[in-house]
Scaffold this active site. Structure first.
Site, PDB file in Angstrom:
ATOM      1  N   ASN A   1       0.870  -1.184   0.000  1.00 26.96           N
ATOM      2  CA  ASN A   1       0.000   0.000   0.000  1.00 26.96           C
ATOM      3  C   ASN A   1       0.906   1.232   0.000  1.00 26.96           C
ATOM      4  OD1 ASN A   1      -1.806   2.041   0.516  1.00 26.96           O
ATOM      5  ND2 ASN A   1      -2.311   1.377   2.604  1.00 26.96           N
TER       6      ASN A   1
ATOM      7  N   SER B   1       3.639  -1.820  10.388  1.00 24.02           N
ATOM      8  CA  SER B   1       5.099  -1.863  10.578  1.00 24.02           C
ATOM      9  C   SER B   1       5.697  -3.236  10.284  1.00 24.02           C
ATOM     10  CB  SER B   1       5.483  -1.384  11.984  1.00 24.02           C
ATOM     11  OG  SER B   1       5.078  -0.035  12.164  1.00 24.02           O
TER      12      SER B   1
ATOM     13  N   HIS C   1      -9.550   0.756   5.257  1.00 19.64           N
ATOM     14  CA  HIS C   1      -8.260   1.132   5.853  1.00 19.64           C
ATOM     15  C   HIS C   1      -8.499   2.183   6.940  1.00 19.64           C
ATOM     16  CE1 HIS C   1      -4.213   2.543   6.448  1.00 19.64           C
ATOM     17  NE2 HIS C   1      -3.792   1.444   5.852  1.00 19.64           N
TER      18      HIS C   1
ATOM     19  N   GLU D   1      -6.918   4.721   7.812  1.00 19.75           N
ATOM     20  CA  GLU D   1      -6.735   6.130   7.414  1.00 19.75           C
ATOM     21  C   GLU D   1      -7.981   6.663   6.720  1.00 19.75           C
ATOM     22  OE1 GLU D   1      -3.002   5.546   5.383  1.00 19.75           O
ATOM     23  OE2 GLU D   1      -2.097   5.034   7.312  1.00 19.75           O
TER      24      GLU D   1
ATOM     25  N   GLU E   1      -4.981  -4.905  10.787  1.00 20.32           N
ATOM     26  CA  GLU E   1      -3.984  -3.848  10.966  1.00 20.32           C
ATOM     27  C   GLU E   1      -4.268  -3.079  12.248  1.00 20.32           C
ATOM     28  OE1 GLU E   1      -2.219  -2.590   6.907  1.00 20.32           O
ATOM     29  OE2 GLU E   1      -4.087  -1.511   7.194  1.00 20.32           O
TER      30      GLU E   1
ATOM     31  N   LYS F   1       0.157   4.246  -0.347  1.00 24.62           N
ATOM     32  CA  LYS F   1      -0.496   5.454   0.199  1.00 24.62           C
ATOM     33  C   LYS F   1      -0.244   6.641  -0.727  1.00 24.62           C
ATOM     34  CE  LYS F   1      -0.168   3.333   4.687  1.00 24.62           C
ATOM     35  NZ  LYS F   1      -0.130   3.461   6.130  1.00 24.62           N
TER      36      LYS F   1
ATOM     37  N   GLY G   1       2.592   2.501  10.682  1.00 23.49           N
ATOM     38  CA  GLY G   1       3.517   3.614  10.483  1.00 23.49           C
ATOM     39  C   GLY G   1       4.261   4.040  11.746  1.00 23.49           C
TER      40      GLY G   1
END
Ligand code: PGA
Length: 245
Positions: A9, A208, A90, A92, A162, A11, A168
């Protein structure tokens, strides 16, 4: 046998020269045992489709076939140019774009209706983990936006666990934490759809995941690969992750 999958991904990263370089490097690595999917920013999707043999996914779409939705791209348009996968749920998109459970359900349905495969993301924030409520939190996310599907539909889905506190941050879930959640997810899929479907469904870990910890994570019986953010921007790291099964 369920598939081993590594998905990158990207992003909102890279400019076109960097994207082209990364795609061409990734395309050199062939391993039939692992499904490799890239989710580039939408402006690089065509490049990935035209110039590589990689499986290509879209990070986002709007769940209407067409119409007056300025700035949006539909699942129909993605399917038409050859995209195979979409990300839905996701954290985000849930967080920064206020995508609700009901909207995610609509996206799941829309993607499957045109024949796209769905990588459905779920995962708990830190306060939920710290209060030991992560299992019920994630189960609810699946119930809200995925478990309405029929058996045939869910076969076209992949689940990506996730934990938000690991995305991240450089803080990866431990092998025990990952396996515990993945085994639970598989047991809920089994409750809902039976043993055969649950054994065939790939469940990816994201947060991560990198070249150093992938082997350990992928050795868990219920971890079938990874959804990789930061490390997917470096072809050596991504290839090394893909070799970690
Ligand atoms: P990360 O992102 O690997 O950079 O933690 C994973 C993701 O958000 O899919």
């Amino acid at each position: 046998m369920r598939k081993n999958i590594v998905a990158g991904n990207w992003k909102m990263n890279l400019v076109s020269s960097e994207a082209k370089m990364l795609l061409s490097e990734l395309d050199k690595f062939q391993d039939d045992g692992v499904v490799k999917i890239v989710f580039p920013p939408s402006i690089f999707i065509q490049e990935a489709l035209t110039n590589t043999n990689l499986k290509v996914g879209a990070q986002n779409f709007y769940p209407k076939e067409k119409g007056a939705f300025t700035g949006e791209v539909s699942m129909t348009q993605l399917k038409d140019i050859g995209v195979s996968y979409v990300l839905v749920g996701h954290s985000e998109r849930r967080m920064y774009f206020s995508e609700s459970e009901a909207f995610l359900k609509e996206k799941v349905n829309a993607a499957l209706s045109v024949g796209l495969k769905v990588v459905f993301c779920c995962g708990e924030p830190l306060d939920i983990r710290e209060s030991n409520q992560e299992l019920s939190y994630v189960k609810q996310q699946l119930k809200d936006s995925l478990f309405h599907l029929s058996e045939d539909e869910v076969k076209n889905c992949i689940i990506a666990y996730e934990p938000i506190w690991a995305i991240g941050t450089g803080k990866t879930a431990s092998v025990e934490q990952a396996e515990d959640m993945h085994a639970s997810i598989r047991s809920w899929v089994k409750e809902q759809y039976g043993t055969l479907v649950s054994e065939e469904l790939s469940i990816l870990y994201g947060g991560s995941c990198n070249a150093k910890n992938a082997k350990e994570l992928f050795s868990c019986p219920n971890v079938d690969g990874g959804l990789i953010g930061g490390a997917s921007l470096d072809h050596e790291a991504f290839v090394s992750i893909a070799k970690s099964f």
